[in-house]
Design a protein around this motif. Structure first.
Motif, short mmCIF file in Angstrom:
data_model
loop_
_atom_site.label_atom_id
_atom_site.label_comp_id
_atom_site.label_asym_id
_atom_site.label_seq_id
_atom_site.Cartn_x
_atom_site.Cartn_y
_atom_site.Cartn_z
N ILE A 1 0.85 -1.18 0.00
CA ILE A 1 0.00 0.00 0.00
C ILE A 1 0.89 1.24 0.00
CG2 ILE A 1 -1.84 1.24 1.17
CD1 ILE A 1 -2.68 -1.43 0.03
N VAL A 2 0.69 2.10 -1.01
CA VAL A 2 1.43 3.36 -1.11
C VAL A 2 0.54 4.47 -0.57
CG1 VAL A 2 2.61 4.94 -2.67
CG2 VAL A 2 2.61 2.49 -3.16
N ARG A 3 1.05 5.22 0.39
CA ARG A 3 0.29 6.30 1.02
C ARG A 3 0.98 7.63 0.76
NH1 ARG A 3 -0.31 1.90 4.33
NH2 ARG A 3 -2.45 1.41 4.96
N MET A 4 0.15 8.67 0.60
CA MET A 4 0.62 10.01 0.26
C MET A 4 0.13 10.99 1.31
SD MET A 4 -0.49 12.14 -3.12
CE MET A 4 -0.08 13.87 -3.34
N LEU A 5 0.97 11.92 1.71
CA LEU A 5 0.57 12.94 2.68
C LEU A 5 -0.34 13.95 1.99
CD1 LEU A 5 0.96 13.98 5.60
CD2 LEU A 5 2.74 15.48 4.70
N ASN A 6 -1.56 14.07 2.50
CA ASN A 6 -2.55 14.99 1.93
C ASN A 6 -2.56 16.25 2.78
OD1 ASN A 6 -4.67 16.22 0.66
ND2 ASN A 6 -6.11 14.54 0.93
N ARG A 7 -1.83 17.27 2.31
CA ARG A 7 -1.73 18.51 3.07
C ARG A 7 -3.05 19.28 3.10
NH1 ARG A 7 3.70 18.63 0.66
NH2 ARG A 7 5.25 18.64 2.32
N SER A 8 -3.89 19.10 2.10
CA SER A 8 -5.16 19.82 2.06
C SER A 8 -6.18 19.25 3.03
CB SER A 8 -5.74 19.78 0.64
OG SER A 8 -6.02 18.45 0.25
N LEU A 9 -5.91 18.12 3.62
CA LEU A 9 -6.84 17.48 4.56
C LEU A 9 -6.18 17.32 5.93
CD1 LEU A 9 -9.75 16.45 4.37
CD2 LEU A 9 -8.85 14.16 4.00
N GLY A 10 -5.45 18.33 6.35
CA GLY A 10 -4.88 18.32 7.69
C GLY A 10 -3.73 17.36 7.87
N ASN A 11 -2.87 17.22 6.86
CA ASN A 11 -1.70 16.35 6.94
C ASN A 11 -2.08 14.91 7.29
OD1 ASN A 11 0.15 18.35 6.28
ND2 ASN A 11 0.46 18.96 8.40
N THR A 12 -3.08 14.41 6.57
CA THR A 12 -3.47 13.01 6.71
C THR A 12 -2.84 12.19 5.59
OG1 THR A 12 -5.49 13.46 5.46
CG2 THR A 12 -5.63 13.56 7.86
N TRP A 13 -2.83 10.87 5.78
CA TRP A 13 -2.21 9.97 4.82
C TRP A 13 -3.30 9.29 4.00
CZ3 TRP A 13 3.05 9.79 4.20
CH2 TRP A 13 3.81 10.39 5.20
N THR A 14 -3.22 9.41 2.69
CA THR A 14 -4.22 8.87 1.77
C THR A 14 -3.61 7.74 0.95
OG1 THR A 14 -5.29 11.03 1.60
CG2 THR A 14 -5.81 9.41 -0.11
N GLU B 1 -14.97 9.03 -10.80
CA GLU B 1 -14.76 9.53 -9.43
C GLU B 1 -13.31 9.30 -9.00
OE1 GLU B 1 -19.24 8.83 -7.53
OE2 GLU B 1 -17.65 7.34 -7.25
N GLU B 2 -12.77 8.14 -9.32
CA GLU B 2 -11.37 7.87 -8.96
C GLU B 2 -10.43 8.82 -9.68
OE1 GLU B 2 -7.42 6.40 -9.23
OE2 GLU B 2 -8.81 6.35 -10.91
N GLN B 3 -10.66 9.08 -10.95
CA GLN B 3 -9.81 10.00 -11.71
C GLN B 3 -9.89 11.41 -11.16
OE1 GLN B 3 -10.80 9.69 -15.85
NE2 GLN B 3 -10.50 7.47 -15.92
N TYR B 4 -11.09 11.84 -10.79
CA TYR B 4 -11.25 13.21 -10.30
C TYR B 4 -10.52 13.40 -8.97
CZ TYR B 4 -13.38 17.29 -8.15
OH TYR B 4 -13.57 18.49 -7.52
N TRP B 5 -10.77 12.52 -8.02
CA TRP B 5 -10.16 12.72 -6.70
C TRP B 5 -8.66 12.48 -6.74
CZ3 TRP B 5 -12.41 15.58 -3.48
CH2 TRP B 5 -13.80 15.61 -3.37
N ARG B 6 -8.20 11.59 -7.60
CA ARG B 6 -6.75 11.42 -7.75
C ARG B 6 -6.12 12.69 -8.32
NH1 ARG B 6 -4.56 8.87 -12.15
NH2 ARG B 6 -6.49 7.69 -12.45
N SER B 7 -6.80 13.32 -9.28
CA SER B 7 -6.28 14.57 -9.83
C SER B 7 -6.27 15.68 -8.79
CB SER B 7 -7.12 14.99 -11.04
OG SER B 7 -6.68 16.22 -11.57
N VAL B 8 -7.30 15.71 -7.94
CA VAL B 8 -7.35 16.74 -6.88
C VAL B 8 -6.22 16.54 -5.88
CG1 VAL B 8 -8.72 17.59 -4.95
CG2 VAL B 8 -9.81 17.15 -7.14
N ILE B 9 -5.99 15.29 -5.48
CA ILE B 9 -4.95 15.03 -4.49
C ILE B 9 -3.56 15.33 -5.06
CG2 ILE B 9 -3.83 13.19 -3.17
CD1 ILE B 9 -6.57 11.91 -2.83
#
Length: 1056
Positions: free
Chosen positions: A627-640, A707-715
């Protein structure tokens, strides 16, 4: 005394392994999926002898100096031992062989293959062989009986599950014959039990099972004496049974819970070697001791035990009741109830019981001591002091076994992008800059540095005299580190190849007893985490910088630019989970901690295998489950979670080794590893690119894919905002392309929802659209006859337009406040500096070469911004190069603060939406309002034409004059600029009514002369506007438009 489970060690790459002892028990022989046979002199042997037999080795057997292996090229080979010289091929199959074994005399070899065939070959003459056909499934196991009369295979037993693929088999079913001259039994693993059958009659004589052993039995092996049977299960359980008593006398648990796929008993009976499906080698020591060696000790201990009272033992055990052994390394000992002593007067091997948990069992430190109560109940003491135990022993009262969560062994520190350190040829680091290889063999002990881009630096060859174990590589330097010894301290060495001077190398010795565990490089700095829970920072030139402490032992570190990412142990994990924490530090001019030790999320029963930054500077991490996780700074430094690497693997034993990540374009750069977790150094592995995919639901449908393409592009767009806020230049063209793609996906999902009559779903999508795309959605809804939806979208568009206008006003207000801060800072008479206020920095603004975007032309024509918003006259337009006096400088600087309260015109989109619902007769009134707005915009420019004009104070300036003393009383250490910032913060906390009252008070203090001039000019302008409107109305009545476009041209906005 219970047996001791030695810590496992790495033996082979991940995959099936096999193990055996030599005839004398002096060495352990293992084979694995890496194609090597390794000869270990002991579990602590750090340099075992390796014999390469092929690409993969599935089974190994050793007897009388002959080493037989089953290899992936569908052959059974033979080598000499211990030299390892090839001695020919015994036989071939159409597929690979799964198991090989010798008979008890060592003259024959039996091999079972996946092509449903078994062959028996003479060792001295391989042409003498027999083929046994007729099996209905791949043969998983073969075994000779002690007299060479029978040969058993797994496929002949109806109780066993058949499978057409070995990898799908429920168990390996490694059956075994009892090595005894009397009654000979054969043990067959069936599910969670072991079935015993008598040789010759083939009658079922017993079943070995245990309530605490719930996993499927995978392999069984007999002790040399034939009195004990050991087994290993799929879940990592290890157990030993006493055959005569049918009692489980020993239970152990694999420290990581891996499947035990091979076991071998030492010829002397004191040790059991085992291997697992992850390539690790383990050892159980002191499994049993000879009873003859303990008979003398037994008499003295029993006589002593008979002379003591039971209270003495109670006092002795009370010191051990604190649960010290509950979390002992031997996991299964704490779960096993104590067993009654079974003492027999023979010269064979004798089992060692589990660790006692009651007062009616043996002492911990002596397996031959017996409790007084048990002596009285079970037997008597003869004259020679030797106790005889009756066959009907009274069972001892056992304490409840600990059945809670068990602690997980902590993960050791590692370097991201490196292969295991015990390899002779390995990667010390592989990242986006280059590759660092280490060679440590008989011929060479060196380090090679290779750059992906040769323009950065040429390749380097370094002699590894200091035995460096860690390395990191950047565009500026190569960082190396070695562990310390009793004589030499741990060292950190840096090769600063980008330095412009001649001294390009520096080295630091750490204090004695402190070893380096992890290192990393950044832009202009280097960091080293040590065993003392310190993180030592250095400049790239060798200057010591900050020193900080970690809450737990470090696991790994990563650096990128000014960012430092640290992973460490927050505490003890349980049930296979790791308890990790992470810190993210900013080491730039404004040092701060972005992540304050929050937990690092991992998959269940997994560990961290890679951690680093993308090329754009976003932290990523990868666990052992892929599982590859990415730090999502736009969501309070959570891991996505953004990817699952295991979905791209073709088999369970294949893995991908991560070497780099890019967000734009979205690329996960990995090296495919077949049958292992890491690649070999030679040949040079090829890098593969994997796509990212969010683990959303219903991704097989069109809706789920969009939906997956949109949210991946946003992240993956968040890095643009982070880079721009950090002062880096971003590619605005790519950012606009990503935003455009997002809006297109929203519009496609909107159209799909309209077709499905999901109007509320359409509104949810429209809330994520921009204002221009909402207009398109209104048109689509109207054409598809969703009138209620179109009305709701129209309201949403108006709301978005108002929000957009408020945001623009807030941005302009912040810009003007910032300009005011700069103005006051340059003309501040109270500043502590010695600069004279007679030389303000505002003089440079009035240069003719500077283009002022806010300047109003002399003709009074209003200038519009690209967004269609009117701009009022700026105080900077009327400034001259004449040096003002002190009072005028202060007054002008104070009046250039806030925007005038002139209303702003609606944007083009908002006006278009309002015209759709406006009545036809409102055209003239709208033109009047528009002209009136233009007239009002002209007034400030006309009134502010002269330098001598008295300017109006704003509400904030008036509030600051009266509250300056209170601010200085609270914060006397503030500079002038900081005072203004503090005042702005306090003024914003006021309510809207209070701020409006200050604005009205500021208006009331303006000059009467200015008010009279304004009123006079306003009256004149209004008269001119009325005359113009009457003329336009008369002309409109006389002229009749020819077409509809001519009618609408009156409502068009002029670009000028």
């Amino acid at each position: 005394m219970p047996c001791e489970r030695k810590p496992i060690r790495y033996g082979h790459s991940e995959g099936h392994t096999d193990v055996c002892f030599d005839d004398e028990g002096r060495c352990i022989v293992t084979c694995g999926s890496d194609g090597d046979v390794r000869v270990w002199e002991g579990l602590d042997d750090d340099d075992p002898k390796s014999i390469n037999v092929g690409e993969k080795a599935y089974a190994v057997a050793l007897k009388s100096g002959k080493l037989v292996t089953a290899v992936s090229n569908n052959t059974v080979q033979i080598h000499t031992f211990p030299d390892g010289d090839p001695d020919g091929i015994l036989t071939r199959f159409t597929t690979n062989a799964n198991h090989v074994t010798f008979n008890f005399a060592g003259t024959r070899v039996a091999a079972g293959s996946s092509d449903f065939m078994v062959k028996v070959i003479e060792v001295m003459d391989s042409s003498q062989q027999k083929a046994l056909r007729g099996h209905a499934a791949p043969v998983l196991s073969v075994a000779f009986d002690p007299t060479d009369e029978f040969l058993t295979q797994v496929a002949n037993w109806a109780v066993l599950q058949k499978s057409s693929d070995v990898s799908n088999a429920k168990s390996l079913c490694r059956l075994a014959w009892q090595p005894h001259s009397g009654q000979v039994l054969i043990s067959v693993p069936v599910d969670t039990t072991i079935q015993l059958y008598e040789r010759g009659s083939w009658t079922h004589v017993g079943t070995l099972s245990d309530d605490l052993l719930t996993q499927v039995v995978n392999v069984v092996v007999w002790s040399p004496c034939g009195k004990f049977l050991a087994m290993g299960s799929v879940g990592g359980d290890l157990a030993v049974w006493d055959i005569e008593a049918k009692l489980c006398i020993e239970r152990q648990k694999h420290e990581r819970g891996y499947t035990v796929c091979a076991m071998a008993w030492h010829p002397s009976g004191g040790q059991i070697a085992y291997t697992d499906t992850e390539g690790c080698l383990g050892l159980l020591d002191e499994v049993c001791v000879p009873s003859s060696a303990s008979s003398s000790m037994q008499s003295s201990k029993l006589s002593t035990a008979a002379s003591k009272e039971s209270k003495d033992y109670d006092d002795l055990f009370d010191e051990d009741d604190g649960g010290v052994h509950v979390l002992d390394e031997c996991v299964s000992d704490s779960r096993s109830p104590a067993k009654s002593a079974v003492m027999e007067d023979d010269d064979d091997l004798m089992p060692a019981t589990s660790r006692p948990r009651n007062r009616g069992a043996f002492l911990d430190d002596d397996e031959n001591s017996q409790d007084t109560a048990s002596v009285k109940a079970d037997g008597f003491v003869e004259e020679d002091g030797v106790g005889t135990v009756l066959s009907t022993a009274v069972p001892a009262v056992t304490r409840p076994a600990y059945d809670g969560p068990m602690p997980t062994p902590p993960q050791k520190a590692f370097q991201p992008g490196s292969t295991p350190g015990h390899l002779m040829h390995r990667f010390m680091v592989w990242n986006s800059v280059g590759i660092v290889r280490c060679y440590n063999d008989d011929q060479d002990n060196a380090i090679d540095v290779e750059f992906h881009n040769s323009a950065v630096h040429h390749a380097m060859h370094l002699t590894n005299t200091l035995e460096h174990r860690l390395a990191d590589l950047s565009h500026e330097a190569v960082l190396l580190a070695c562990e310390g010894t009793d004589e030499v301290a741990s060292k950190l060495q840096c090769l600063h190849f980008s330095s412009w001077d001649t001294k390009k190398e520096w080295m630091v010795d750490l204090p004695k007893g402190e070893d380096i565990r992890a290192i990393c490089l950044g832009q202009g700095w280097a960091a080293a985490a040590t065993s003392s829970l310190f993180v030592r920072l250095f400049s790239i030139g060798g200057l010591q910088r900050e020193l900080l402490s970690l809450p737990g032992p470090v696991i790994c570190m990563a650096g990128h630019g000014e960012q430092l990412l640290i992973a460490y142990h927050r505490g003890t994990g349980f049930d296979g989970d790791q308890a990790l924490g992470v810190q993210l530090l900013q080491l730039g001019r404004k040092k701060r901690q972005a992540i304050h030790g929050e937990p690092l999320p991992l998959s269940r029963k997994s560990y961290l295998v890679w951690m680093g930054f993308s090329a754009e500077g976003t932290p990523f991490c990868v666990d052992s489950e892929g599982i590859v996780r990415m730090l999502n700074r736009s969501l309070g430094n959570t891991w996505t979670p953004v990817c699952n690497i295991r979905e791209s693997c073709k088999s369970r034993s294949d893995h991908y080794w991560v070497v780099g990540i890019h967000e734009n374009p979205q690329q996960l750069r990995c090296i495919p590893c077949k049958g292992s977790r890491f690649p070999p150094t030679l040949p040079r592995p090829a890098v593969a690119i994997l796509p990212f995919k969010l683990p959303l639901c219903h991704t097989s449908t069109e809706k789920g894919q969009m939906e997956e393409q949109y949210w991946r592009s946003v992240i993956f767009q968040n890095h643009f905002g982070f880079l721009s806020s950090s002062g880096y230049e971003v590619d605005e063209e790519k950012q606009k392309q990503m935003e455009k793609a997002q809006q297109e996906l929203l519009m496609k999902m909107f159209a799909l929802s309209c077709k499905l009559e999901r109007e509320f779903h359409c509104m949810e999508l429209a809330e994520m659209m921009t204002q221009s795309v909402v207009t398109l959605a209104i048109r689509y809804a109207s054409r598809s006859r969703h009138m209620l939806l179109a009305q709701k979208l129209n309201e949403l568009a108006l709301e978005k337009a108002s929000h957009l206008q408020e945001e623009e006003e807030n941005e302009e207000e912040q810009e003007e406040e910032a300009a005011y801060c700069r103005t006051v800072q340059s003309v501040n008479p109270f500043s502590k500096g010695g600069r004279s206020p007679e030389r303000p920095s505002l003089k440079a603004v009035s240069k003719e070469s500077r283009v002022n975007p806010f300047k109003v032309s002399g003709a009074g024509r209003s200038t519009r911004s690209p967004a269609g918003q009117p701009r009022v006259a700026n105080v900077l337009d009327t400034m001259t190069s004449r040096r003002p006096s002190l009072c005028s400088s202060i007054k002008q600087s104070k009046t250039a603060v806030l925007k005038p309260l002139a209303p702003k015109a609606r944007s083009k989109t908002q006006a278009t939406l309002l015209q759709m619902s406006a009545p036809k007769g409102a055209g003239k009134k709208q033109v009047e309002n528009e002209v009136e707005k233009q007239t009002v915009q002209k007034l400030p420019a006309t009134a502010g034409g002269g330098v001598e004009s008295v300017r109006q104070k704003t509400g904030f300036q008036l509030w600051l004059e009266q509250n300056r003393k209170s601010i200085l009383a609270d914060r006397p250490d503030l500079e002038e600029t900081e005072i203004i910032k503090e005042a702005m913060g306090r003024f914003r906390t006021l309510s809207a009514d209070e701020r409006l009252s200050w604005t009205e008070r500021a208006k009331g203090m303006s000059g009467e002369v200015v008010d009279l001039k304004k009123r006079k000019r306003v009256d004149e302008e209004k008269k001119e506007v009325d005359v113009q409107l009457e003329t336009n109305a008369n002309d409109a009545k006389k002229r009749k438009p020819l077409d509809t476009s001519a009618k609408l041209s009156a409502f068009a906005f002029s670009k000028n």
